[in-house]
Structure formats: C-alpha cells, structure tokens
Write a protein that holds these residues in place. Structure first.
Motif, PDB file in Angstrom:
ATOM      1  N   GLN A 180      22.124 -76.715  -1.243  1.00  0.00           N
ATOM      2  CA  GLN A 180      22.311 -76.792   0.197  1.00  0.00           C
ATOM      3  C   GLN A 180      23.229 -75.693   0.712  1.00  0.00           C
ATOM      4  N   SER A 181      24.116 -75.201  -0.101  1.00  0.00           N
ATOM      5  CA  SER A 181      25.085 -74.231   0.368  1.00  0.00           C
ATOM      6  C   SER A 181      24.584 -72.792   0.292  1.00  0.00           C
ATOM      7  N   ARG A 182      23.518 -72.572  -0.431  1.00  0.00           N
ATOM      8  CA  ARG A 182      23.041 -71.203  -0.579  1.00  0.00           C
ATOM      9  C   ARG A 182      21.529 -71.167  -0.592  1.00  0.00           C
ATOM     10  N   ALA A 183      20.979 -70.367   0.260  1.00  0.00           N
ATOM     11  CA  ALA A 183      19.549 -70.144   0.224  1.00  0.00           C
ATOM     12  C   ALA A 183      19.320 -68.796  -0.464  1.00  0.00           C
ATOM     13  N   LEU A 184      19.688 -67.757   0.205  1.00  0.00           N
ATOM     14  CA  LEU A 184      19.520 -66.403  -0.329  1.00  0.00           C
ATOM     15  C   LEU A 184      20.867 -65.698  -0.454  1.00  0.00           C
ATOM     16  N   ILE A 185      21.791 -66.054   0.429  1.00  0.00           N
ATOM     17  CA  ILE A 185      23.068 -65.365   0.523  1.00  0.00           C
ATOM     18  C   ILE A 185      24.203 -66.383   0.395  1.00  0.00           C
ATOM     19  N   THR A 186      25.193 -66.071  -0.423  1.00  0.00           N
ATOM     20  CA  THR A 186      26.342 -66.962  -0.562  1.00  0.00           C
ATOM     21  C   THR A 186      27.210 -66.876   0.698  1.00  0.00           C
ATOM     22  N   GLU A 187      28.104 -67.846   0.843  1.00  0.00           N
ATOM     23  CA  GLU A 187      29.035 -67.832   1.979  1.00  0.00           C
ATOM     24  C   GLU A 187      29.873 -66.551   1.969  1.00  0.00           C
ATOM     25  N   THR A 188      30.347 -66.167   0.793  1.00  0.00           N
ATOM     26  CA  THR A 188      31.158 -64.952   0.680  1.00  0.00           C
ATOM     27  C   THR A 188      30.349 -63.727   1.072  1.00  0.00           C
ATOM     28  N   GLU A 189      29.096 -63.651   0.610  1.00  0.00           N
ATOM     29  CA  GLU A 189      28.249 -62.507   0.973  1.00  0.00           C
ATOM     30  C   GLU A 189      27.984 -62.485   2.474  1.00  0.00           C
ATOM     31  N   ARG A 190      27.847 -63.645   3.084  1.00  0.00           N
ATOM     32  CA  ARG A 190      27.674 -63.694   4.542  1.00  0.00           C
ATOM     33  C   ARG A 190      28.867 -63.056   5.239  1.00  0.00           C
ATOM     34  N   GLU A 191      30.065 -63.406   4.774  1.00  0.00           N
ATOM     35  CA  GLU A 191      31.280 -62.820   5.352  1.00  0.00           C
ATOM     36  C   GLU A 191      31.301 -61.311   5.159  1.00  0.00           C
ATOM     37  N   HIS A 192      30.941 -60.872   3.961  1.00  0.00           N
ATOM     38  CA  HIS A 192      30.938 -59.428   3.677  1.00  0.00           C
ATOM     39  C   HIS A 192      29.918 -58.707   4.549  1.00  0.00           C
ATOM     40  N   ILE A 193      28.741 -59.264   4.676  1.00  0.00           N
ATOM     41  CA  ILE A 193      27.692 -58.611   5.474  1.00  0.00           C
ATOM     42  C   ILE A 193      28.094 -58.559   6.953  1.00  0.00           C
ATOM     43  N   MET A 194      28.849 -59.547   7.411  1.00  0.00           N
ATOM     44  CA  MET A 194      29.335 -59.537   8.792  1.00  0.00           C
ATOM     45  C   MET A 194      30.489 -58.563   8.978  1.00  0.00           C
ATOM     46  N   GLY A 195      30.932 -57.930   7.886  1.00  0.00           N
ATOM     47  CA  GLY A 195      31.973 -56.918   7.967  1.00  0.00           C
ATOM     48  C   GLY A 195      33.393 -57.462   7.988  1.00  0.00           C
ATOM     49  N   LYS A 196      33.578 -58.704   7.551  1.00  0.00           N
ATOM     50  CA  LYS A 196      34.908 -59.320   7.596  1.00  0.00           C
ATOM     51  C   LYS A 196      35.859 -58.803   6.516  1.00  0.00           C
ATOM     52  N   HIS A 197      35.332 -58.077   5.522  1.00  0.00           N
ATOM     53  CA  HIS A 197      36.174 -57.641   4.408  1.00  0.00           C
ATOM     54  C   HIS A 197      36.006 -56.150   4.104  1.00  0.00           C
ATOM     55  N   GLY A 198      35.598 -55.387   5.073  1.00  0.00           N
ATOM     56  CA  GLY A 198      35.504 -53.941   4.895  1.00  0.00           C
ATOM     57  C   GLY A 198      34.105 -53.466   4.538  1.00  0.00           C
ATOM     58  N   ASP A 199      33.922 -52.166   4.724  1.00  0.00           N
ATOM     59  CA  ASP A 199      32.617 -51.542   4.509  1.00  0.00           C
ATOM     60  C   ASP A 199      32.169 -51.573   3.051  1.00  0.00           C
ATOM     61  N   ARG A 200      33.111 -51.396   2.119  1.00  0.00           N
ATOM     62  CA  ARG A 200      32.735 -51.386   0.700  1.00  0.00           C
ATOM     63  C   ARG A 200      32.164 -52.739   0.289  1.00  0.00           C
ATOM     64  N   ARG A 201      32.830 -53.819   0.692  1.00  0.00           N
ATOM     65  CA  ARG A 201      32.347 -55.170   0.364  1.00  0.00           C
ATOM     66  C   ARG A 201      31.003 -55.425   1.028  1.00  0.00           C
ATOM     67  N   LYS A 202      30.839 -54.932   2.242  1.00  0.00           N
ATOM     68  CA  LYS A 202      29.570 -55.096   2.948  1.00  0.00           C
ATOM     69  C   LYS A 202      28.452 -54.401   2.176  1.00  0.00           C
ATOM     70  N   TYR A 203      28.683 -53.172   1.758  1.00  0.00           N
ATOM     71  CA  TYR A 203      27.689 -52.409   1.005  1.00  0.00           C
ATOM     72  C   TYR A 203      27.323 -53.120  -0.290  1.00  0.00           C
ATOM     73  N   GLU A 204      28.337 -53.622  -1.007  1.00  0.00           N
ATOM     74  CA  GLU A 204      28.087 -54.328  -2.272  1.00  0.00           C
ATOM     75  C   GLU A 204      27.259 -55.588  -2.047  1.00  0.00           C
ATOM     76  N   ALA A 205      27.581 -56.343  -0.998  1.00  0.00           N
ATOM     77  CA  ALA A 205      26.837 -57.574  -0.706  1.00  0.00           C
ATOM     78  C   ALA A 205      25.397 -57.256  -0.338  1.00  0.00           C
ATOM     79  N   VAL A 206      25.192 -56.234   0.466  1.00  0.00           N
ATOM     80  CA  VAL A 206      23.834 -55.836   0.847  1.00  0.00           C
ATOM     81  C   VAL A 206      23.036 -55.438  -0.389  1.00  0.00           C
ATOM     82  N   THR A 207      23.661 -54.729  -1.300  1.00  0.00           N
ATOM     83  CA  THR A 207      22.985 -54.316  -2.533  1.00  0.00           C
ATOM     84  C   THR A 207      22.565 -55.523  -3.364  1.00  0.00           C
ATOM     85  N   ARG A 208      23.462 -56.522  -3.504  1.00  0.00           N
ATOM     86  CA  ARG A 208      23.129 -57.739  -4.262  1.00  0.00           C
ATOM     87  C   ARG A 208      21.993 -58.510  -3.604  1.00  0.00           C
ATOM     88  N   VAL A 209      22.048 -58.665  -2.304  1.00  0.00           N
ATOM     89  CA  VAL A 209      21.001 -59.415  -1.594  1.00  0.00           C
ATOM     90  C   VAL A 209      19.673 -58.677  -1.687  1.00  0.00           C
TER      91      VAL A 209
END
Length: 91
Positions: free
Chosen positions: A24-53
């Motif tokens: 129920q908590s994860r379909a395709l993207i984890t909660e942490t990856e959602r935060e990273h993709i929204m840019g809450k933790h910097g561009d590097r984390r966003k890029y890494e999350a996008v790559t994993r997804v």
C-alpha cells in the motif's frame, strides 16, 4: 503466555500485515523518492531518484505488464485504465 500455535499465527499475521502495508505504501516510487523527485533534497538526490525510477519502468514494470497481459488480463486492464486515465487528465 502465548501458546506455540498462537505465536506462529501471530508471526504469520504480523508478516502478512507488513507485506500489505508495504504494497500500500509503494506502487512505483517510494516516499523518499517522491520527496527527491519533488526537489526537497537537492538536484543530486533528484537525479538519482529519477534514474532508479526509470530503471524500474524499463525493467521491472515492463516485465510485470507483460506478465499481467498474458496471465491476468483483468488486472492488466485495471492498470491500463489507471495509467491512461492519469495521462488523459494531464492533456
């Protein structure tokens, strides 16, 4: 004091609840990856999350979709309806 059978049932139940909660908590993207993709933790984390997804979409999701299409058309149609409906709302 729990009887041995009660412990076994309790362990099974707790494991089952954990699996349900995980699903129920994860379909395709984890909660942490959602935060990273929204840019809450910097561009590097966003890029890494996008790559994993992206890797999940191209590898695991593709395999899962093919499996559903072949072995459970009803679930495949549900997935398609959700994805296509979300896409059509963006247009």
């Amino acid at each position: 004091m729990l009887l041995p059978i009660s412990r076994a049932v309790s362990k099974y139940y707790n494991k089952r609840v954990s699996l349900v909660n995980m699903a129920q908590s994860r379909a395709l993207i984890t909660e942490t990856e959602r935060e990273h993709i929204m840019g809450k933790h910097g561009d590097r984390r966003k890029y890494e999350a996008v790559t994993r997804v992206r890797a999940r979409i191209n590898d695991e999701l593709t395999t899962d979709v093919e499996l559903l299409r072949e072995h459970h058309p009803g679930l495949f149609n549900e997935l398609r309806d959700v994805v296509c409906d979300a896409h059509s709302k963006e247009s």
